[in-house]
Design a protein around this motif. Sequence first.
Motif, mmCIF file in Angstrom:
data_model
loop_
_atom_site.group_PDB
_atom_site.id
_atom_site.type_symbol
_atom_site.label_atom_id
_atom_site.label_comp_id
_atom_site.label_asym_id
_atom_site.label_seq_id
_atom_site.Cartn_x
_atom_site.Cartn_y
_atom_site.Cartn_z
ATOM 1 N N HIS A 90 0.938 -1.067 0.113
ATOM 2 C CA HIS A 90 -0.337 -0.076 -0.362
ATOM 3 C C HIS A 90 0.923 1.442 0.399
ATOM 4 C CE1 HIS A 90 -3.947 -2.288 0.453
ATOM 5 N NE2 HIS A 90 -3.828 -2.674 1.447
ATOM 6 N N TYR A 91 2.435 1.337 0.360
ATOM 7 C CA TYR A 91 2.587 2.030 0.655
ATOM 8 C C TYR A 91 3.734 2.642 -0.452
ATOM 9 C CZ TYR A 91 2.566 2.438 5.656
ATOM 10 O OH TYR A 91 2.158 3.196 6.787
ATOM 11 N N ILE A 92 4.169 1.329 -1.438
ATOM 12 C CA ILE A 92 4.569 1.198 -2.574
ATOM 13 C C ILE A 92 3.663 2.207 -3.673
ATOM 14 C CG2 ILE A 92 5.732 0.074 -3.990
ATOM 15 C CD1 ILE A 92 6.705 -2.149 -2.097
ATOM 16 N N THR A 93 2.754 1.491 -3.838
ATOM 17 C CA THR A 93 1.117 1.636 -4.434
ATOM 18 C C THR A 93 0.716 2.761 -4.219
ATOM 19 O OG1 THR A 93 -0.023 0.451 -3.646
ATOM 20 C CG2 THR A 93 1.343 -0.752 -5.319
ATOM 21 N N ASP A 94 0.683 3.463 -2.905
ATOM 22 C CA ASP A 94 -0.378 4.841 -2.681
ATOM 23 C C ASP A 94 -1.748 4.349 -3.441
ATOM 24 O OD1 ASP A 94 -0.126 7.249 -0.910
ATOM 25 O OD2 ASP A 94 -0.075 8.067 -2.974
ATOM 26 N N ASP A 95 -2.038 3.186 -2.700
ATOM 27 C CA ASP A 95 -3.048 2.333 -2.906
ATOM 28 C C ASP A 95 -4.407 2.223 -1.771
ATOM 29 O OD1 ASP A 95 -5.734 1.586 -3.673
ATOM 30 O OD2 ASP A 95 -5.298 0.580 -4.685
ATOM 31 N N TRP A 96 -5.092 3.358 -1.257
ATOM 32 C CA TRP A 96 -5.426 2.680 -0.357
ATOM 33 C C TRP A 96 -6.867 2.095 0.512
ATOM 34 C CZ3 TRP A 96 -1.249 2.674 3.860
ATOM 35 C CH2 TRP A 96 -0.309 3.439 3.363
ATOM 36 N N ALA A 97 -7.733 1.637 -1.017
ATOM 37 C CA ALA A 97 -9.121 2.226 -1.464
ATOM 38 C C ALA A 97 -9.112 0.162 -0.724
ATOM 39 C CB ALA A 97 -9.044 1.663 -1.923
ATOM 40 N N ASP A 98 -10.512 0.344 0.133
ATOM 41 C CA ASP A 98 -10.710 -0.469 0.829
ATOM 42 C C ASP A 98 -10.725 -1.385 1.466
ATOM 43 O OD1 ASP A 98 -12.311 -0.611 -1.545
ATOM 44 O OD2 ASP A 98 -11.227 -1.238 -2.829
ATOM 45 N N ILE A 99 -9.204 -1.171 2.405
ATOM 46 C CA ILE A 99 -8.316 -1.401 2.902
ATOM 47 C C ILE A 99 -9.463 -1.561 4.909
ATOM 48 C CG2 ILE A 99 -7.051 -2.140 5.184
ATOM 49 C CD1 ILE A 99 -5.565 0.000 3.454
ATOM 50 N N PRO A 100 -10.247 -3.108 5.349
ATOM 51 C CA PRO A 100 -10.678 -3.550 6.453
ATOM 52 C C PRO A 100 -10.579 -3.071 7.221
ATOM 53 C CG PRO A 100 -10.934 -5.406 4.806
ATOM 54 C CD PRO A 100 -9.573 -4.788 4.131
ATOM 55 N N ASP A 101 -11.902 -2.837 7.947
ATOM 56 C CA ASP A 101 -11.006 -1.815 9.798
ATOM 57 C C ASP A 101 -10.255 -2.914 10.614
ATOM 58 O OD1 ASP A 101 -12.312 0.639 8.788
ATOM 59 O OD2 ASP A 101 -14.341 -0.350 10.153
ATOM 60 N N ASP A 102 -10.423 -4.290 10.267
ATOM 61 C CA ASP A 102 -9.127 -5.071 10.651
ATOM 62 C C ASP A 102 -8.645 -6.195 10.149
ATOM 63 O OD1 ASP A 102 -10.736 -6.638 8.982
ATOM 64 O OD2 ASP A 102 -11.962 -8.777 10.784
ATOM 65 N N ARG A 103 -7.966 -5.313 9.293
ATOM 66 C CA ARG A 103 -6.647 -5.668 8.757
ATOM 67 C C ARG A 103 -6.111 -4.778 8.234
ATOM 68 N NH1 ARG A 103 -8.044 -8.961 3.266
ATOM 69 N NH2 ARG A 103 -5.577 -9.464 4.161
ATOM 70 N N ALA A 151 -7.036 11.073 1.518
ATOM 71 C CA ALA A 151 -7.540 11.194 2.860
ATOM 72 C C ALA A 151 -7.825 9.436 3.392
ATOM 73 C CB ALA A 151 -9.292 11.460 2.235
ATOM 74 N N MET A 152 -7.892 8.490 2.763
ATOM 75 C CA MET A 152 -8.215 6.966 3.280
ATOM 76 C C MET A 152 -6.514 6.853 3.084
ATOM 77 S SD MET A 152 -10.106 5.138 0.322
ATOM 78 C CE MET A 152 -9.156 5.486 -1.335
ATOM 79 N N ARG A 153 -5.555 7.083 3.107
ATOM 80 C CA ARG A 153 -4.088 7.479 3.680
ATOM 81 C C ARG A 153 -3.935 7.577 4.713
ATOM 82 N NH1 ARG A 153 0.614 9.454 -0.290
ATOM 83 N NH2 ARG A 153 -0.589 11.704 0.665
ATOM 84 N N ALA A 154 -4.322 9.174 5.155
ATOM 85 C CA ALA A 154 -4.298 9.392 6.453
ATOM 86 C C ALA A 154 -5.190 8.481 7.458
ATOM 87 C CB ALA A 154 -4.700 10.717 6.274
ATOM 88 N N LEU A 155 -5.626 7.644 7.111
ATOM 89 C CA LEU A 155 -7.348 7.584 8.232
ATOM 90 C C LEU A 155 -6.140 5.694 8.008
ATOM 91 C CD1 LEU A 155 -10.605 8.270 6.187
ATOM 92 C CD2 LEU A 155 -9.780 9.069 8.219
#
Length: 250
Positions: A170-183, A233-237
């Motif tokens: 996620h850090y490498i691709t900078d794609d932060w979509a759809d990450i479940p809250d427990d993962r 915004a998703m990355r920050a969260l």
Amino acid sequence: MAPTIHFVRHAQGFHNLSVENEQLPDPDLTPLGLEQCAKLRASFPSHSLVKTLIASPIRRTLYTALHSFHPLPSDPSAPIIALDLIQEVSDSPCDVGTDVAKLKEEFPPEKVDFARVRDGWNDKKNKDSWSEPTTEKLTARAKEARRVIRELAGDGDHHVVVVTHGAIVHYITDDWADIPDDRATSWSNCELRSFKFADPSGQDDDATLEELPESLHARTGQEYGPSKADQRAMRALVQKRLAPELKSQA
């Protein structure tokens, strides 16, 4: 044309079976993990186009690369390039790699090239180490990883495979979509997603990556992903939620 970069999360390891198993040091692939590698080898359509095979020096990624892609049809003598920058994020035992001297006993030079794995690469509890799992250092090494991958990829329309881990990708691709809250990741074991560098001239200092439309559509059914503003915004969260978990002793 710019090279195509295929990122792959490693196959299932024994640490993926339970939270308790995350205390296993540098664990092996499970029998299911080996089956996942076999399925990926059989389904991947571009073996003949792959010029370079890169993997994290952690054992599960090396074995995923070996079982799924090695040897390369384009150059059967080419070893996997082990790259310390793309190791997993946390300092839990399962995410801390084995010393290179020992890895070389397990993976001979015709299979894995460890020249890009630096001394102390797995010393994640050292506050002076670049591999200490803080958000700032992870962001910095992800940027460096992209630049090294771009260097190794070179020019042309060939393909590169990068076998890495669910959180660091996620850090490498900078794609932060759809990450479940427990993962810590939205990537499944042995999942593959394909990217190109946004600037084919190679002048972009950040070496920004963009997922190919056909890769995005294959996994989401959508033609377009989140906007850059939404990704920020998703990355920050996500980073705020995961920050306490990056260091097991925090």
